[in-house]
Design an enzyme around this catalytic site. Structure first.
Site, PDB file in Angstrom:
ATOM      1  N   TRP A 127       0.638  -0.734  -0.038  1.00  0.00           N
ATOM      2  CA  TRP A 127       0.269   0.222   0.272  1.00  0.00           C
ATOM      3  C   TRP A 127       0.828   0.999  -0.214  1.00  0.00           C
ATOM      4  O   TRP A 127       1.825   1.350   0.861  1.00  0.00           O
ATOM      5  CB  TRP A 127      -1.073   0.097   1.063  1.00  0.00           C
ATOM      6  N   ASP A 208      -0.395  -5.937   8.294  1.00  0.00           N
ATOM      7  CA  ASP A 208      -1.627  -4.931   8.568  1.00  0.00           C
ATOM      8  C   ASP A 208      -2.936  -5.699   7.946  1.00  0.00           C
ATOM      9  O   ASP A 208      -2.719  -6.149   6.989  1.00  0.00           O
ATOM     10  CB  ASP A 208      -1.122  -3.603   7.126  1.00  0.00           C
ATOM     11  N   ALA A 210      -6.738  -5.403   7.169  1.00  0.00           N
ATOM     12  CA  ALA A 210      -7.341  -3.804   6.730  1.00  0.00           C
ATOM     13  C   ALA A 210      -8.928  -4.432   5.704  1.00  0.00           C
ATOM     14  O   ALA A 210      -9.332  -3.813   5.795  1.00  0.00           O
ATOM     15  CB  ALA A 210      -7.102  -2.820   6.245  1.00  0.00           C
ATOM     16  N   LYS A 243     -13.380  -1.236   6.250  1.00  0.00           N
ATOM     17  CA  LYS A 243     -14.417  -1.623   4.993  1.00  0.00           C
ATOM     18  C   LYS A 243     -14.847  -3.192   5.931  1.00  0.00           C
ATOM     19  O   LYS A 243     -16.146  -2.394   5.846  1.00  0.00           O
ATOM     20  CB  LYS A 243     -12.779  -2.065   4.402  1.00  0.00           C
TER      21      LYS A 243
HETATM   22  C1  LMR Z   1      -6.730   1.913  -0.662  1.00  0.00           C
HETATM   23  O1  LMR Z   1      -5.890   1.696  -0.734  1.00  0.00           O
HETATM   24  O2  LMR Z   1      -7.601   2.409  -1.347  1.00  0.00           O
HETATM   25  C2  LMR Z   1      -7.773   2.300   1.215  1.00  0.00           C
HETATM   26  O3  LMR Z   1      -6.731   2.141   1.644  1.00  0.00           O
HETATM   27  C3  LMR Z   1      -7.776   4.005   0.599  1.00  0.00           C
HETATM   28  C4  LMR Z   1      -6.957   4.702   0.951  1.00  0.00           C
HETATM   29  O4  LMR Z   1      -6.623   5.464   2.035  1.00  0.00           O
HETATM   30  O5  LMR Z   1      -5.561   4.895   0.036  1.00  0.00           O
END
Ligand code: LMR
Length: 394
Positions: A127, A208, A210, A243
């Site tokens: 991410w 993590d 999520a 989520k």
């Molecule tokens: C994403 O990866 O799109 C989500 O986790 C939202 C974000 O805050 O980036």
């Protein structure tokens, strides 16, 4: 003085949200930011959340502060949801945080307090905000191979080879399930191999998680995290409720520090409280309280789980449909991985140029690395996406 400030790089995912909003085409398709949408393109307030909110409005008598670590009903409920009975409760220090991102940020802070020379290892790719937060905090970062671009599956040999260079006191960031951005996940055996390796190297796993409940189900999605927590002497876990409870804007998350020696829990707890106090004082309560009410009430919990399961099944059906459609159009199983991936995302393995062509010509918005949000699709837009992928030259 403020004129000294420099322009900050824009977050790619949030920039894409803006571009999508500004696009006047009615046929545009949003596969960008990781927000669940139903077939009508709506991000619903979940039924159990609405019901809990109503109850809360009727019964809440004060908005005074909670504790620095948040409400114990929330942190205890989340501990049980994520960890089950993998570790004794007294081995877990936990603090509520502003969303999963807050938990990630606090985890990095805690790791640096424990080891000022910490290096954090992250999957390549991960991410983007993981990397951005580390950069902002000035914490050294290294990447380990994770995704095989040719097969769009996990490059496990590469991962293990790279993690061989991890040093004692390093933190290794793993995704508990539903890897963001790829959708390619470790199986339980692989989690076991990674846990053994980190134990050998004296490194601290940080997980993590999520998207629990978006992949193979609430229990299955937590299995890797539970395995690591029960085999490693220490682990940090950042969990998000954004989520799976659909409470994105309420910012409900939790950071857990698990240690095999329960005698050490009070020190870890004191440190979690301390960093909350330094960074924002008391964590937000509204979303956390709804989550704790849902987890503690049999009827609300059953309804929440049923709706979450409907969402999960819907995403699985869209995966199947997209994989089938691409099989039909390409006459090959090249995109079969879409049905194998789990969670909200799949990385399709397209070039940035192909991604841009699809945005300009077809109004299809995906992140530049070709990550799509499966939940942004519906039965009608799947064939449109499949055709656009093929026409882009993929
Ligand atoms: C994403 O990866 O799109 C989500 O986790 C939202 C974000 O805050 O980036």
């Amino acid at each position: 003085m403020l004129e000294q400030l420099k322009d900050q790089p824009k977050d790619k995912i949030l920039m894409l949200m803006e571009l999508y909003k500004a696009d006047p085409r009615e046929t545009k398709v949003d596969l960008g930011v990781g927000v669940y949408k139903n077939a009508e393109g709506v991000t619903p307030v979940m039924r159990a959340v609405k019901a809990a909110e109503k109850q809360l409005w009727e019964t809440e008598t004060t908005k005074s502060y909670t504790g620095l670590a948040g409400d114990p009903g929330f942190t205890g409920g989340m501990r049980a949801l994520v960890l089950g009975d993998a570790v004794p409760a007294e081995c877990v220090a936990a603090a509520a945080t502003p969303g999963g991102t807050g938990a990630v940020r606090q985890a990095f802070d805690l790791a640096r307090m424990a080891n000022p020379d910490v290096t954090v290892w992250a999957s390549q790719p991960t991410w983007p905000n993981h990397l951005s937060i580390l950069k902002h905090m000035g914490i050294p970062m290294r990447e380990y191979r994770y995704f095989d671009d040719a097969t769009c599956a996990v490059d496990f040999d590469g991962m293990i080879a790279d993690l061989g260079a991890v040093k004692p006191g390093d933190v290794v960031l793993l995704h508990g399930c539903c890897h963001n951005p790829t959708g390619a996940n470790l199986n339980l055996t692989q989690f076991g191999t990674v846990a053994d390796l980190l134990n050998e190297r004296g490194a601290l796993p940080m997980i993590d998680i999520a998207y629990q409940g978006f992949g193979d189900g609430l229990e299955a999605d937590a299995a890797g995290t539970r395995h690591v927590a029960s085999t490693c002497p220490e682990v940090l876990i950042a969990a998000s409720c954004s989520k799976n409870f659909g409470v994105y804007r309420e910012r409900a998350g939790v950071l857990m520090a698990v240690q095999r020696d329960a005698a050490k829990t009070p020190i870890a707890q004191g440190n979690l409280n301390h960093i909350n106090r330094q960074n924002f004082s008391f964590p937000p309560d509204h979303g956390a309280r709804l989550v704790s009410m849902i987890l503690a009430d049999d009827a609300l919990r059953a309804d929440w789980q049923a709706e979450l399961e409907e969402m999960r099944q819907g995403m699985l059906a869209l995966r199947e449909q997209l994989a089938n459609e691409l099989r039909r159009l390409t006459g090959s199983d090249r995109f079969g991985f879409v049905a194998q991936h789990r969670g909200m995302f799949s990385r399709l393995g397209l070039t940035p140029e192909q991604v841009e062509t699809m945005r300009e010509q077809n109004g299809i918005y995906m992140v530049g690395d070709s990550r799509i949000n499966i939940a942004g699709l519906n039965a009608k837009t799947v064939p449109i996406l499949a055709r656009a992928i093929v026409e882009s030259g993929a």
